[in-house]
Design an enzyme around this catalytic site. Structure first.
Site, PDB file in Angstrom:
ATOM      1  N   ARG A  91     106.938 -50.776  84.485  1.00  0.00           N
ATOM      2  CA  ARG A  91     107.262 -51.619  83.339  1.00  0.00           C
ATOM      3  C   ARG A  91     108.563 -51.193  82.661  1.00  0.00           C
ATOM      4  NH1 ARG A  91     101.666 -51.174  82.440  1.00  0.00           N
ATOM      5  NH2 ARG A  91     101.941 -49.780  80.658  1.00  0.00           N
ATOM      6  N   TYR A  95     111.513 -53.612  81.262  1.00  0.00           N
ATOM      7  CA  TYR A  95     112.016 -53.538  79.889  1.00  0.00           C
ATOM      8  C   TYR A  95     113.532 -53.369  79.863  1.00  0.00           C
ATOM      9  CZ  TYR A  95     107.089 -52.671  78.689  1.00  0.00           C
ATOM     10  OH  TYR A  95     105.730 -52.751  78.544  1.00  0.00           O
ATOM     11  N   TYR A 117     105.701 -62.046  71.678  1.00  0.00           N
ATOM     12  CA  TYR A 117     104.350 -62.328  71.209  1.00  0.00           C
ATOM     13  C   TYR A 117     103.927 -61.316  70.151  1.00  0.00           C
ATOM     14  CZ  TYR A 117      99.229 -62.455  71.394  1.00  0.00           C
ATOM     15  OH  TYR A 117      97.901 -62.507  71.070  1.00  0.00           O
ATOM     16  N   HIS A 119     103.811 -59.164  66.795  1.00  0.00           N
ATOM     17  CA  HIS A 119     104.882 -58.546  66.002  1.00  0.00           C
ATOM     18  C   HIS A 119     105.852 -57.874  66.963  1.00  0.00           C
ATOM     19  CE1 HIS A 119     107.134 -56.037  63.284  1.00  0.00           C
ATOM     20  NE2 HIS A 119     106.425 -56.442  62.236  1.00  0.00           N
ATOM     21  N   VAL A 122     105.765 -53.865  67.314  1.00  0.00           N
ATOM     22  CA  VAL A 122     104.516 -53.138  67.539  1.00  0.00           C
ATOM     23  C   VAL A 122     104.277 -52.958  69.035  1.00  0.00           C
ATOM     24  CG1 VAL A 122     102.026 -53.143  67.177  1.00  0.00           C
ATOM     25  CG2 VAL A 122     103.534 -54.016  65.390  1.00  0.00           C
ATOM     26  N   GLN A 190      95.662 -51.177  73.635  1.00  0.00           N
ATOM     27  CA  GLN A 190      95.991 -51.307  75.062  1.00  0.00           C
ATOM     28  C   GLN A 190      95.137 -50.400  75.936  1.00  0.00           C
ATOM     29  OE1 GLN A 190     100.274 -50.662  75.085  1.00  0.00           O
ATOM     30  NE2 GLN A 190     100.670 -52.678  74.228  1.00  0.00           N
ATOM     31  N   ALA A 231      91.643 -60.580  68.930  1.00  0.00           N
ATOM     32  CA  ALA A 231      92.091 -61.670  68.061  1.00  0.00           C
ATOM     33  C   ALA A 231      92.088 -62.984  68.832  1.00  0.00           C
ATOM     34  CB  ALA A 231      93.489 -61.382  67.521  1.00  0.00           C
ATOM     35  N   THR A 259      91.060 -54.260  71.493  1.00  0.00           N
ATOM     36  CA  THR A 259      91.407 -53.079  70.707  1.00  0.00           C
ATOM     37  C   THR A 259      90.114 -52.352  70.353  1.00  0.00           C
ATOM     38  OG1 THR A 259      93.366 -54.111  69.742  1.00  0.00           O
ATOM     39  CG2 THR A 259      92.425 -52.268  68.539  1.00  0.00           C
TER      40      THR A 259
END
Length: 274
Positions: A91, A95, A117, A119, A122, A190, A231, A259
């Site tokens: 990853r 990035y 996606y 914030h 974060v 995560q 969420a 979470t």
């Protein structure tokens, strides 16, 4: 009026209102990093709508079709960077490619927006790194606040972080020397990707998850409740929440959006008398 025209009109009206207070957006190369929130388009701020509708280049990393469609309606120039992820690819390489795309757009003299996606600040390395490199290159860069899954959790579960709060990414918590404050809420983010450095579209190897549970058991009673929270992605959808005792926590209870929440340990148990 179509939904597309309605959403763009809303963004243009937001820009009109904000520009009256702040002045028009400057020309030339610049970067604004925004977040799209969690619940589809319902959590977009006036600031974020304004930045997106006025962008000359709009890169986004969202991965939720409804949100991606909404961003495209706001600005037809929007392009995804999801293609930079690939199975088996570290990853960190993806990035770096994202940061370079953003920097290239700014250096070409374009008013650039990078939308992520939730914030954007974060657990999102490329957003912070993009701001750092754009500023180092001599261009203006800023990050706008947005609604994160943590904000949704506080509202949905009735948790006040002012009561004491610790938050860690799962892999960092597992390997890092992080002390646990039993008087505070502990959130593990995560957890469904723990120990994995590559992108895997079909899900991650969870062989290290028992090690996470074992580390938690060094600090918490075996019967301490653990909340599993997700969420809602939909504006009208309900969040998912369940509780299990720590000793019963299993990897197959988690999804990519889960979470873990461990509430404070009652005072009478904090001395390790369990």
């Amino acid at each position: 009026m179509s939904d597309s025209l309605g959403l763009r009109a809303l963004a243009e009206q937001a820009a009109h209102i904000l520009n009256r207070a702040q002045g028009d957006a400057p020309s030339g190369g610049s970067l604004t990093v925004v977040g799209t929130g969690i619940r589809s388009i319902a959590q977009l701020s006036i600031e974020s709508l304004t930045a997106m509708v006025q962008a000359e280049v709009l890169w986004h990393v969202i991965g939720i079709p409804e949100q991606e469609a909404a961003v495209l309606e706001i600005n037809p120039a929007a392009q995804t960077m999801i293609d930079l992820y690939a199975d088996g690819v570290d990853r960190s390489n993806s990035y770096e490619a994202m940061v370079q795309r953003v920097l290239d757009a700014v250096q070409s003299g374009k008013r650039t927006v990078a939308a992520f996606y939730g914030h954007p600040g974060v657990f999102t390395y490329p957003t912070h790194e993009s701001v750092r490199r754009v500023r180092a290159a001599g261009f203006p860069a800023r990050m706008l606040p947005a609604v994160s899954s943590a904000d949704c959790l506080y509202a949905d579960l009735g948790v006040d972080p002012g009561d004491g709060c610790q938050q860690y990414e799962a892999t960092d918590f597992l390997y890092g020397p992080h002390p646990v404050d039993l008087a505070a809420h502990l959130f593990i983010w995560q957890a469904a990707a723990i120990g994995n450095l590559t992108y895997e579209a079909e899900g991650y190897d969870m062989s290290l998850f028992p090690s996470l549970v074992a580390k938690l058991l060094h600090s918490y009673p075996a019967g301490h409740p653990v909340g599993l929270y997700e969420a809602s992605f939909e504006p009208t959808g309900a969040h998912r929440a369940m509780r299990v005792p720590l000793y019963a926590l299993q990897a197959d209870m988690l999804s990519a959006a889960t979470t873990l929440h461990l509430p404070p340990v009652p005072v009478q148990w904090r001395a390790g008398g369990w």
